[in-house]
Design an enzyme around this catalytic site. Structure first.
Site: not given
Length: 205
Positions: A102, A122, A156, A176-177
Site C-alpha cells: 500500500h 486501491h 476500482g 474483483m467487484s
C-alpha cells in the site's frame, strides 16, 4: 497487459467454478481469495476448477500457503499483513510469491526480499474500500519507476482505465467487484481482455 481476476468470497462453489471456467479464455491469472470458506470447501472449489480445464499455472492462492502446497499450485499471494515473503521463500523455494502493498516504502522492502510480483491499490474509488480514499496513480507511478519486479494495480479499475495503467508501465491489473457484480461475469472479463489487447496495440504504434 495481464488480467488478474480476484474471487469475491460471495458465491457458492458450483457458481464460482462455473464463472471461472467461462472466464478462462480471457484471464491470465485467478487469485482465489475465499476467506469465509473452509479449507475443505476451497479444495473442492479448486478441484472443480481444475477438472473444468483451468490450468494450475493460472491459479494463485491468496494467503493459504498450505493449500497451494497440498494441491501442487505454484503461486501464492500474501496479504500486506500476512506471512513474510522471505520466510515463505526460505521454507518453500519452489513457490512463486506475490505480496500486496500500500506504499512505496512497502514496495522497496518487499523488492529487497525478492517477491516475484507486487499488487498495489486501491487505485480508484471502490465499494470494496468504502470510505477509504483512493491512492491514485502518483504513487503507483513512483513504485513502477523505483523497483525492478512486476507491479499489478487493483481497486476500482474499469476497462477505460487500462490504457493509462499501461502507459505507467504496470504489468497488469486485478479486478474483483466489477466482474463479479456484472450480470455476465465472463462477458465483463472479455471487455477487460479486449481493453488490455488494445493497450498493447496502441503502445506499439
Amino acid at each position: 497487459m495481464k488480467l488478474l481476476v480476484v474471487t469475491n468470497d460471495q458465491l457458492d462453489i458450483e457458481t464460482l467454478a462455473k464463472h471461472i471456467s467461462e472466464m478462462d479464455p480471457y484471464v491470465d491469472f485467478f487469485i482465489i481469495r475465499e476467506k469465509s470458506k473452509t479449507i475443505r470447501e476451497q479444495i473442492h472449489l479448486l478441484d472443480q476448477v481444475i477438472k473444468a480445464g483451468v490450468s494450475k499455472e493460472k491459479l494463485i492462492i491468496n494467503d493459504r500457503v498450505d493449500l497451494a502446497l497440498v494441491l501442487g499450485i505454484s503461486k501464492v499471494q500474501l496479504p500486506a499483513h500476512g506471512l513474510d515473503v522471505q520466510e515463505v521463500e526460505n521454507h518453500f523455494p519452489s513457490l512463486q510469491i506475490g505480496k500486496s502493498i500500500h506504499s512505496l516504502q512497502e514496495a522497496l522492502t518487499v523488492m529487497s526480499v525478492q517477491a516475484d510480483w507486487l499488487l498495489y491499490g486501491h487505485i480508484f474509488p471502490t465499494n470494496c474500500k468504502a470510505g477509504l480514499p483512493a491512492r491514485g496513480l502518483h504513487t503507483l507511478r513512483s513504485i513502477v519507476e523505483a523497483i525492478s519486479i512486476d507491479v499489478y494495480a487493483i481497486g476500482g479499475i474499469k476497462p477505460e482505465h487500462v490504457q493509462v495503467l499501461s502507459d505507467i508501465g504496470v504489468k497488469g491489473l486485478a479486478v474483483m467487484s466489477t466482474i463479479f457484480d456484472a450480470p455476465h461475469p465472463a462477458g465483463k472479463a472479455k471487455e477487460y481482455y479486449q481493453a488490455c489487447q488494445r493497450s498493447v496495440i496502441f503502445n506499439k504504434e
